[in-house]
Design an enzyme around this catalytic site. Structure first.
Site, PDB file in Angstrom:
ATOM      1  N   ASP A 115       0.962  -6.155  -0.270  1.00 51.31           N
ATOM      2  CA  ASP A 115       2.137  -5.856  -1.098  1.00 51.31           C
ATOM      3  C   ASP A 115       3.301  -6.744  -0.654  1.00 51.31           C
ATOM      4  OD1 ASP A 115       3.076  -3.060  -2.857  1.00 51.31           O
ATOM      5  OD2 ASP A 115       4.631  -4.372  -2.018  1.00 51.31           O
TER       6      ASP A 115
ATOM      7  N   ASN B 243       0.451   5.500  -7.998  1.00 52.33           N
ATOM      8  CA  ASN B 243       1.634   5.941  -8.742  1.00 52.33           C
ATOM      9  C   ASN B 243       1.338   5.808 -10.237  1.00 52.33           C
ATOM     10  OD1 ASN B 243       3.148   6.370  -6.374  1.00 52.33           O
ATOM     11  ND2 ASN B 243       3.714   4.211  -6.289  1.00 52.33           N
TER      12      ASN B 243
ATOM     13  N   VAL C 126       4.693  -1.347 -11.834  1.00 54.64           N
ATOM     14  CA  VAL C 126       3.861  -2.412 -12.410  1.00 54.64           C
ATOM     15  C   VAL C 126       2.754  -1.731 -13.204  1.00 54.64           C
ATOM     16  CG1 VAL C 126       2.365  -4.381 -11.962  1.00 54.64           C
ATOM     17  CG2 VAL C 126       4.373  -3.995 -10.512  1.00 54.64           C
TER      18      VAL C 126
ATOM     19  N   HIS D  62      -3.211   0.218  -9.980  1.00 53.48           N
ATOM     20  CA  HIS D  62      -3.335  -0.279  -8.608  1.00 53.48           C
ATOM     21  C   HIS D  62      -3.348   0.882  -7.624  1.00 53.48           C
ATOM     22  CE1 HIS D  62       0.915  -0.298  -9.784  1.00 53.48           C
ATOM     23  NE2 HIS D  62       1.217   0.014  -8.537  1.00 53.48           N
TER      24      HIS D  62
ATOM     25  N   HIS E  69      -2.471   1.794  -3.750  1.00 54.79           N
ATOM     26  CA  HIS E  69      -1.804   1.379  -2.520  1.00 54.79           C
ATOM     27  C   HIS E  69      -2.628   1.888  -1.333  1.00 54.79           C
ATOM     28  CE1 HIS E  69       2.331   0.586  -4.321  1.00 54.79           C
ATOM     29  NE2 HIS E  69       1.818   1.363  -5.256  1.00 54.79           N
TER      30      HIS E  69
END
Ligand code: DGP
Length: 112
Positions: free
Chosen positions: A28, A85, A94, A98, A100
């Site tokens: 990230d 998220n 975004v 994805h 994390h």
């Protein structure tokens, strides 16, 4: 096109932490912990609200990749957190799905 689509195209250079036919992982740009890796599907999917049964293999691969990333980054034994998220209240910024993988320090709960 999202920034992650541009990363997948190679327009924005990243160093792969893990990659296979379904997913791609990279650090990230704005880490919140000593280890902060993003794992994204190669397929453009906005987020969890858009996943379907046909995405099952990719979704499983995201978690298998998380384990591989944790081992590669040396945080598997100490522990880590995986976060997806989703949408405005989830803090998604975004809009390309994805995961994390965050670790290298002790996490608090509940998240902010
Ligand atoms: P989220 O808020 O869950 O949508 O997380 C998006 C993450 O993407 C955020 O932690 C920062 C990261 N990010 C955004 N743009 C870039 C970029 O160009 N390169 C990298 N490596 N990460 C990015």
């Amino acid at each position: 096109m999202t920034v992650f689509a541009r990363i997948l195209r190679g327009d924005i250079p990243t160093v792969p932490v893990y990659q296979d036919d379904l997913v791609y992982a990279f650090d990230d740009v704005n880490p919140v912990a000593p280890v902060h890796v993003l794992i994204i599907p190669r397929q453009e999917i906005v987020g969890l609200n858009q996943v379907e049964p046909s995405h099952e293999a990719m979704l499983g691969r995201l978690l298998l990749a998380a384990r591989a990333v944790a081992e590669k980054k040396g945080i598997a034994e100490g522990g880590y957190r995986c976060v997806i998220n989703t949408g405005a209240d989830g803090g998604q910024s975004v809009f390309h799905l994805h995961l994390h993988v965050i670790g290298g320090r002790s996490m608090s709960w509940p998240p902010g």
